[in-house]
Write an enzyme that holds these catalytic residues in place. Structure first.
Site, PDB file in Angstrom:
ATOM      1  N   SER A  47       0.873  -1.341   0.016  1.00 42.07           N
ATOM      2  CA  SER A  47      -0.081  -0.124   0.053  1.00 42.07           C
ATOM      3  C   SER A  47       0.793   1.373  -0.082  1.00 42.07           C
ATOM      4  O   SER A  47       0.360   2.332   0.385  1.00 42.07           O
ATOM      5  CB  SER A  47      -0.999  -0.173   1.240  1.00 42.07           C
ATOM      6  OG  SER A  47      -1.785  -0.897   0.999  1.00 42.07           O
ATOM      7  N   TRP A  79      11.781  -1.636   8.967  1.00 42.64           N
ATOM      8  CA  TRP A  79      10.548  -2.148   9.511  1.00 42.64           C
ATOM      9  C   TRP A  79      10.690  -2.273  10.827  1.00 42.64           C
ATOM     10  O   TRP A  79      11.648  -2.774  11.339  1.00 42.64           O
ATOM     11  CB  TRP A  79       9.908  -3.407   8.914  1.00 42.64           C
ATOM     12  CG  TRP A  79       9.386  -3.155   7.609  1.00 42.64           C
ATOM     13  CD1 TRP A  79       7.952  -3.334   7.509  1.00 42.64           C
ATOM     14  CD2 TRP A  79       9.785  -3.004   6.297  1.00 42.64           C
ATOM     15  NE1 TRP A  79       7.575  -3.254   6.360  1.00 42.64           N
ATOM     16  CE2 TRP A  79       8.675  -3.244   5.371  1.00 42.64           C
ATOM     17  CE3 TRP A  79      11.019  -3.245   5.824  1.00 42.64           C
ATOM     18  CZ2 TRP A  79       8.981  -3.034   3.849  1.00 42.64           C
ATOM     19  CZ3 TRP A  79      11.166  -3.174   4.456  1.00 42.64           C
ATOM     20  CH2 TRP A  79      10.186  -3.242   3.587  1.00 42.64           C
ATOM     21  N   HIS A 101       3.914  -2.649   9.376  1.00 42.79           N
ATOM     22  CA  HIS A 101       2.666  -2.972   9.271  1.00 42.79           C
ATOM     23  C   HIS A 101       1.698  -3.468  10.400  1.00 42.79           C
ATOM     24  O   HIS A 101       0.556  -3.933  10.102  1.00 42.79           O
ATOM     25  CB  HIS A 101       2.899  -4.397   8.398  1.00 42.79           C
ATOM     26  CG  HIS A 101       3.429  -3.989   6.720  1.00 42.79           C
ATOM     27  ND1 HIS A 101       3.253  -3.336   6.205  1.00 42.79           N
ATOM     28  CD2 HIS A 101       4.515  -4.822   6.379  1.00 42.79           C
ATOM     29  CE1 HIS A 101       3.853  -3.129   5.041  1.00 42.79           C
ATOM     30  NE2 HIS A 101       4.334  -4.285   5.018  1.00 42.79           N
ATOM     31  N   SER A 131      -1.812  -6.356  -6.210  1.00 47.80           N
ATOM     32  CA  SER A 131      -0.376  -6.263  -6.052  1.00 47.80           C
ATOM     33  C   SER A 131       0.188  -7.379  -4.856  1.00 47.80           C
ATOM     34  O   SER A 131       1.295  -7.801  -5.312  1.00 47.80           O
ATOM     35  CB  SER A 131      -0.093  -4.912  -5.189  1.00 47.80           C
ATOM     36  OG  SER A 131       1.180  -4.426  -5.162  1.00 47.80           O
ATOM     37  N   MET A 225      12.717   5.083  -8.908  1.00 49.29           N
ATOM     38  CA  MET A 225      12.692   4.053  -7.957  1.00 49.29           C
ATOM     39  C   MET A 225      12.916   2.701  -8.621  1.00 49.29           C
ATOM     40  O   MET A 225      13.704   1.992  -8.295  1.00 49.29           O
ATOM     41  CB  MET A 225      11.441   4.029  -7.052  1.00 49.29           C
ATOM     42  CG  MET A 225      11.231   5.253  -6.110  1.00 49.29           C
ATOM     43  SD  MET A 225       9.898   5.300  -5.179  1.00 49.29           S
ATOM     44  CE  MET A 225       9.938   3.551  -4.372  1.00 49.29           C
ATOM     45  N   ARG A 250       6.087  -3.152  -9.796  1.00 48.27           N
ATOM     46  CA  ARG A 250       5.438  -3.604 -11.158  1.00 48.27           C
ATOM     47  C   ARG A 250       5.139  -2.801 -11.699  1.00 48.27           C
ATOM     48  O   ARG A 250       5.168  -2.491 -12.938  1.00 48.27           O
ATOM     49  CB  ARG A 250       4.385  -4.556 -10.470  1.00 48.27           C
ATOM     50  CG  ARG A 250       3.987  -5.711 -11.627  1.00 48.27           C
ATOM     51  CD  ARG A 250       3.085  -6.667 -10.996  1.00 48.27           C
ATOM     52  NE  ARG A 250       1.732  -6.126 -10.270  1.00 48.27           N
ATOM     53  CZ  ARG A 250       0.832  -5.775 -10.909  1.00 48.27           C
ATOM     54  NH1 ARG A 250       0.584  -5.913 -12.324  1.00 48.27           N
ATOM     55  NH2 ARG A 250      -0.422  -5.231 -10.464  1.00 48.27           N
ATOM     56  N   LYS A 251       3.999  -1.814 -11.363  1.00 47.77           N
ATOM     57  CA  LYS A 251       3.363  -0.842 -12.180  1.00 47.77           C
ATOM     58  C   LYS A 251       3.201   0.509 -11.661  1.00 47.77           C
ATOM     59  O   LYS A 251       3.360   1.601 -12.118  1.00 47.77           O
ATOM     60  CB  LYS A 251       1.996  -1.174 -12.405  1.00 47.77           C
ATOM     61  CG  LYS A 251       1.954  -2.374 -13.328  1.00 47.77           C
ATOM     62  CD  LYS A 251       0.363  -2.515 -14.217  1.00 47.77           C
ATOM     63  CE  LYS A 251       0.384  -3.627 -15.387  1.00 47.77           C
ATOM     64  NZ  LYS A 251      -0.812  -3.572 -15.678  1.00 47.77           N
TER      65      LYS A 251
END
Length: 301
Positions: A47, A79, A101, A131, A225, A250-251
């Site tokens: 996200s 993290w 997370h 995703s 990136m 990916r996109k």
């Protein structure tokens, strides 16, 4: 299909991948001592976490590009719950930037007593599940996702890492953090990254020039990136992440779910999300109730 017990550990209702988490790393996270000038970005997986790992150091240091070109993102903004934090925490210069997370109820006691600031990034769950599906295909340390239809059910039931999307969102929408928390959506960042960076810098008390904001936006673009070895996860060995199966980055778009969901899947997904959210649906930027209606209309055509 139940998640593989040899690939995950449980923390209350959450599933944490064993490749990146351990009982020791969780213990370290739960006893972590937050400082008042710390900043932590909170996301549900897939996200915008990696995006925030790129943006935060540049906002906090006034646009100095050195960290994003010399330090892998998992060490520059680690993290909270992963194994790496204990190894690199003493190298983090104040103000420290972290990501997590975790749901709100799991955050360590020092987080609640500090003045550390939080940026909660939310993404349309329709895109988050797409995703996550591709991530499961390339991340060898996660379960095989099965078919997309099967994975939708796993996502809705919380049988994926870090549990249900709805539980995560609800936990962070109802906090006692007051002006310590800022909410932003992945979609806002896609639509106008300079404006998002402007909001983030104001929230963090950074007075950045327009030239600096534009420079940060340029270097935090998806293409920049994806080309940056310190940010695109190409440094991770293939036995852990197989980029031949799917690129980690990916996109970087919103709305890709339209290329994956059938009318029936859309109706099923939206119905469950809306039911789980209850009245909370009214305060979210995604019109999932209308998506559900659209799905039913398409199904009847």
């Amino acid at each position: 299909m139940e998640p593989s017990s040899d690939k995950y550990m449980r923390l209350e209702t959450l599933l944490l991948p064993l490749e990146t988490h351990s009982s020791l790393s969780v213990r370290f996270a739960l006893s972590f001592c937050f400082r008042d000038d710390d900043v932590i970005a909170v996301t549900y997986p897939k996200s915008g976490t990696i995006w925030m790992q790129e943006i935060l150091p540049l906002v906090l240091n006034g646009g100095d590009l050195t960290p994003i070109h010399t330090i892998p993102n998992w060490d520059r903004v680690p993290w909270l719950e992963e194994k790496r934090l204990e190894l690199v925490v003493n190298q983090l210069l104040p103000p420290r930037a972290l990501v997590t997370h975790f749901t709100y109820n799991i955050m360590p006691p020092s987080f609640h007593t500090s003045r550390a600031k939080v940026i909660y990034v939310m993404r349309n769950p329709l895109d988050a599940v797409v995703s996550s599906y591709y991530f499961h295909q390339m991340a060898e340390f996660l379960d095989d996702p099965g078919s997309f239809d099967e994975f939708i059910d796993r996502f809705l039931e919380g049988r994926v890492m870090f549990g249900k999307w709805t539980d995560h969102v609800k936990s962070w929408r109802h906090t006692k953090l007051g002006d310590r928390i800022m909410y932003i959506t992945y979609e806002e960042m896609v639509q106008d990254l300079p404006a998002a960076i402007r909001r983030i810098s104001t929230f963090l008390g950074r007075r950045l020039s327009e030239e600096t904001i534009q420079k940060i936006a340029e270097h935090c673009s998806f293409n920049a990136m994806k080309a940056n070895t310190m940010s695109n996860f190409s440094l991770v060995p293939k036995q852990f992440m197989d980029n031949d199966k799917s690129s980690f980055l990916r996109k970087g778009k919103s709305g890709d779910w339209k290329n994956h969901f059938s009318a029936e899947q859309l109706a099923r997904f939206s119905s469950v999300i809306c039911k789980d959210l209850g009245d909370e649906i009214l305060s979210l930027p995604y019109e999932l109730n209308q998506l559900e209606h659209r799905g039913n209309e398409n199904e009847s055509q």
